[in-house]
Design an enzyme around this catalytic site. Structure first.
Site, PDB file in Angstrom:
ATOM      1  CG  ASP A  33     -10.565 -61.343 -20.876  1.00  0.00           C
ATOM      2  OD1 ASP A  33     -10.453 -60.163 -20.512  1.00  0.00           O
ATOM      3  OD2 ASP A  33     -11.662 -61.894 -21.093  1.00  0.00           O
ATOM      4  CE  LYS A 143     -12.874 -58.784 -21.838  1.00  0.00           C
ATOM      5  NZ  LYS A 143     -13.820 -59.743 -21.229  1.00  0.00           N
ATOM      6  CB  CYS A 176     -13.595 -62.302 -23.996  1.00  0.00           C
ATOM      7  SG  CYS A 176     -14.533 -62.603 -22.485  1.00  0.00           S
TER       8      CYS A 176
END
Length: 236
Positions: A33, A143, A176
């Site tokens: 991310d 994702k 995450c």
């Protein structure tokens, strides 16, 4: 149907709670991310009024670490939110979580100014920040949850690569990154969190709890300098 695996290339990395020896030819780096929505001005986090600058902390250490790992033959996987434009695989509870008060801008909705849709695949919002160079041989996985293993091909890709150990980097450390790491642990992968290549906008106690639990239950914690030092001294 049978492809000979590469010969082992062992390195020993200083880590906590103990040193770890891993096979570089069966190790990957997962970068989670590092996207504009989390790490850039005018991204989603910035729009929410949160100071996004802590999420930029991994950029410099990753700029140093990525070329070294690639040169050693370690695969780099960019694991990023990349929602479908129609959000058909996002159940209501997930949409609610990211718009808890029912107002504001949530997943898939346009940001003010740029109009980029929050974390939508192929949008500016979901793109990796410009400061981190992606190479053609790198692997990209979209994702749709806090964990990168849920409803994605990540596990299949790792198994096809013969992966045994995963180095984790990215944001957010306590969200995450942590939950992708814990799922990897449950699936049998060795997990190493590269502390200075991770960051979060959460309070400091969230990082402290994450590092404590990784060291205690889920894997090991190291620093990018320790990884690079180990790569300079492979123990074949």
């Amino acid at each position: 149907m049978a492809v000979a695996p590469p010969p082992p290339l062992a390195v020993t990395i200083n880590a906590q709670p103990q040193t770890v020896t891993l096979d570089l030819h069966r190790t990957v780096l997962i970068v989670v991310d590092m996207q504009n929505d989390f790490c850039a001005k005018d991204g989603w986090v910035d729009h929410l009024g949160v100071d996004y600058s802590p999420d930029r902390a991994p950029i410099e250490p990753l700029q140093r670490l990525l070329p070294v790992l690639r040169a050693a033959g370690v695969h780099v996987i960019w694991l990023n939110w990349g929602n479908r434009p129609d959000l058909k695989n996002m159940p209501p509870n997930q949409l609610h979580l990211y718009k808890p008060k029912g107002v504001g801008i949530g997943l898939g909705e346009p940001l003010p100014g740029s109009g980029a849709r929050v974390l939508q695949k192929d949008s500016w919002a979901a793109a990796v920040v410009d400061e981190l160079k992606q190479e053609p041989e790198d692997i990209h996985v979209d994702k749709y949850r806090i964990s990168g293993f849920w409803d994605t091909p990540l596990d299949s890709i790792l198994r096809n690569l013969g992966t045994r150990t995963i180095l984790f980097a990215g944001v957010n450390t306590d969200q995450c990154v942590l939950h992708s790491l814990t799922d990897a642990n449950f699936l049998g992968y060795g997990c190493v969190l590269v502390e200075d290549c991770c960051a979060t906008t959460s309070p400091d106690f969230c990082v402290e709890a994450t590092l404590f639990n990784v060291r205690k239950c889920f894997g090991f914690v190291t620093h990018s300098s320790q990884v690079m030092e180990a790569l300079r001294q492979p123990s074949r």
